[in-house]
Design a protein around this motif. Structure first.
Motif, mmCIF file in Angstrom:
data_model
loop_
_atom_site.group_PDB
_atom_site.id
_atom_site.type_symbol
_atom_site.label_atom_id
_atom_site.label_comp_id
_atom_site.label_asym_id
_atom_site.label_seq_id
_atom_site.Cartn_x
_atom_site.Cartn_y
_atom_site.Cartn_z
ATOM 1 N N ILE A 82 -13.031 0.539 0.749
ATOM 2 C CA ILE A 82 -13.674 0.793 -0.544
ATOM 3 C C ILE A 82 -14.374 -0.453 -1.060
ATOM 4 N N LEU A 83 -13.703 -1.588 -1.008
ATOM 5 C CA LEU A 83 -14.280 -2.814 -1.558
ATOM 6 C C LEU A 83 -15.515 -3.235 -0.774
ATOM 7 N N GLY A 84 -15.461 -3.107 0.543
ATOM 8 C CA GLY A 84 -16.614 -3.443 1.356
ATOM 9 C C GLY A 84 -17.790 -2.528 1.078
ATOM 10 N N ALA A 85 -17.498 -1.243 0.877
ATOM 11 C CA ALA A 85 -18.562 -0.287 0.593
ATOM 12 C C ALA A 85 -19.224 -0.582 -0.744
ATOM 13 N N LEU A 86 -18.434 -0.874 -1.769
ATOM 14 C CA LEU A 86 -19.008 -1.210 -3.071
ATOM 15 C C LEU A 86 -19.859 -2.474 -2.981
ATOM 16 N N ASP A 87 -19.337 -3.459 -2.267
ATOM 17 C CA ASP A 87 -20.054 -4.730 -2.143
ATOM 18 C C ASP A 87 -21.358 -4.547 -1.374
ATOM 19 N N THR A 88 -21.304 -3.783 -0.281
ATOM 20 C CA THR A 88 -22.496 -3.572 0.542
ATOM 21 C C THR A 88 -23.549 -2.738 -0.185
ATOM 22 N N GLN A 89 -23.093 -1.682 -0.851
ATOM 23 C CA GLN A 89 -24.026 -0.756 -1.487
ATOM 24 C C GLN A 89 -24.557 -1.265 -2.825
ATOM 25 N N PHE A 90 -23.710 -2.005 -3.579
ATOM 26 C CA PHE A 90 -24.072 -2.336 -4.962
ATOM 27 C C PHE A 90 -23.931 -3.814 -5.316
ATOM 28 N N SER A 91 -23.479 -4.622 -4.368
ATOM 29 C CA SER A 91 -23.318 -6.070 -4.585
ATOM 30 C C SER A 91 -22.305 -6.398 -5.674
ATOM 31 N N HIS A 92 -21.327 -5.524 -5.858
ATOM 32 C CA HIS A 92 -20.199 -5.802 -6.742
ATOM 33 C C HIS A 92 -19.035 -4.929 -6.294
ATOM 34 N N GLN A 93 -17.879 -5.125 -6.914
ATOM 35 C CA GLN A 93 -16.693 -4.330 -6.568
ATOM 36 C C GLN A 93 -16.155 -3.622 -7.812
ATOM 37 N N GLU A 94 -17.069 -3.075 -8.605
ATOM 38 C CA GLU A 94 -16.714 -2.379 -9.840
ATOM 39 C C GLU A 94 -16.827 -0.870 -9.653
ATOM 40 N N PHE A 95 -15.871 -0.163 -10.229
ATOM 41 C CA PHE A 95 -15.951 1.303 -10.236
ATOM 42 C C PHE A 95 -15.160 1.818 -11.425
ATOM 43 N N ALA A 96 -15.775 2.739 -12.195
ATOM 44 C CA ALA A 96 -15.188 3.329 -13.403
ATOM 45 C C ALA A 96 -15.202 2.328 -14.548
ATOM 46 N N VAL A 97 -14.745 2.773 -15.723
ATOM 47 C CA VAL A 97 -14.817 1.930 -16.919
ATOM 48 C C VAL A 97 -13.521 2.009 -17.722
ATOM 49 N N TYR A 98 -13.263 0.934 -18.446
ATOM 50 C CA TYR A 98 -12.177 0.894 -19.423
ATOM 51 C C TYR A 98 -12.739 1.231 -20.804
ATOM 52 N N ALA A 154 -5.776 -1.939 -3.692
ATOM 53 C CA ALA A 154 -5.049 -0.672 -3.862
ATOM 54 C C ALA A 154 -5.919 0.524 -3.492
ATOM 55 N N THR A 155 -7.220 0.433 -3.760
ATOM 56 C CA THR A 155 -8.118 1.561 -3.503
ATOM 57 C C THR A 155 -8.291 1.841 -2.012
ATOM 58 N N THR A 156 -7.952 0.903 -1.166
ATOM 59 C CA THR A 156 -8.121 1.107 0.276
ATOM 60 C C THR A 156 -7.011 1.954 0.870
ATOM 61 N N ARG A 177 -3.690 2.086 4.629
ATOM 62 C CA ARG A 177 -5.032 1.606 4.324
ATOM 63 C C ARG A 177 -6.012 2.174 5.356
ATOM 64 N N ASP A 178 -6.929 3.018 4.888
ATOM 65 C CA ASP A 178 -7.810 3.712 5.813
ATOM 66 C C ASP A 178 -9.252 3.821 5.328
ATOM 67 N N PRO A 201 0.786 -1.236 0.000
ATOM 68 C CA PRO A 201 0.000 0.000 0.000
ATOM 69 C C PRO A 201 0.813 1.278 0.000
ATOM 70 N N GLN A 202 2.044 1.248 0.514
ATOM 71 C CA GLN A 202 2.853 2.471 0.514
ATOM 72 C C GLN A 202 3.149 2.973 -0.898
ATOM 73 N N LEU A 203 3.044 2.121 -1.888
ATOM 74 C CA LEU A 203 3.274 2.555 -3.263
ATOM 75 C C LEU A 203 2.229 3.577 -3.709
#
Length: 249
Positions: free
Chosen positions: A215-231, A201-203, A211-212, A66-68
């Motif tokens: 993010i992944l838990g919030a996406l999963d809880t709110q939307f039932s997936h761990q997707e954000f943004a698009v390619y 990495a997002t955390t 790590r603070d 995470p320090q990266l």
């Protein structure tokens, strides 16, 4: 009206971000100097040698270290050099093609001891080492970012997403309906290919590398997936600048 709020590139995959005011996008290519280099770790497969694109698991990245995330970058394209900055390290200016050893020494204190250590820098000519198997541009809808931050009750930086183009002026989560559609951004056009599945990495906070935020838990809880943004892929070459208009065609 939807406009470009920010442009970012990441010259060394997983090792820093660099803000831009403008750049030229070319059909079928990544953003110039985005993920131009990648850092293979000591357990990388033999084919992660710079001869072709390789999957992200072969490389040192913030999901494991995470320090990266707290690295920022300034590039000198004429000199072929990159300057890395981190709150716990002195600045390093080096040529990734010829001064690998100085980088490996510089980054070692930022790598967890229980993870595979950085071993070598690779570059595939003409191909940024994106997480996607195709040369992609990642696009962030800032309205979605703000909505997620509100739901989390936490101030989070949009730099956590390591995106290339930040757009503002859309409805929250409008990008969920962009797959298969064309975006005109500046004078370039891009076809949206797929949602981006997020990793640990997002955390990590891009200011501190700690790590603070779950993010992944919030996406999963709110939307039932761990997707954000698009390619997306560039289908028509053109210039993009901060402040340029963007529209879904």
């Amino acid at each position: 009206m939807t406009r470009i709020a920010a442009l970012w590139r990441h010259p060394i995959k997983g090792h820093g971000r660099e803000a831009l005011e403008r750049t030229q996008l070319s059909e079928g290519c990544t953003m110039p100097w985005d993920r131009r280099w990648a850092v293979a770790h000591e357990e990388a497969k033999a084919d992660a040698d710079g001869s072709a694109w390789a999957v992200c698991h072969n490389f040192s990245r913030a999901a494991k270290a995470p320090q990266l995330m707290a690295i920022s970058t300034v590039s000198d394209e004429a000199a072929g050099s990159v300057t890395l900055s981190h709150p716990q390290r002195p600045d390093l200016t080096f040529d990734p093609d010829t001064q690998e050893a100085s980088f490996i020494e510089w980054v070692r204190p930022l790598m967890p001891e229980n993870r595979a250590q950085s071993a070598r820098i690779i570059r595939v000519p003409g191909r940024g080492m994106t997480d996607s198997a195709f040369p992609s541009i990642s696009i962030v809808n800032l309205a979605s970012h703000r909505d997620l931050a509100t739901r989390m009750g936490q101030d989070i930086s949009p730099e956590r997403w390591r995106g290339n183009i930040h757009l503002d002026g859309q409805e929250p989560w409008a990008e969920r309906d962009w797959i298969g559609k064309t975006l005109r951004i500046g004078t370039a056009e891009l076809e949206v290919r797929e949602h981006i599945v997020r990793c640990l990495a997002t955390t990590a906070n891009p200011e501190t590398g700690e790590r603070d935020a779950d993010i992944l838990g919030a996406l999963d809880t709110q939307f039932s997936h761990q997707e954000f943004a698009v390619y997306a892929v560039v289908t028509r070459s053109g210039e993009v600048s901060v402040g340029d208009a963007a529209e879904v065609l």
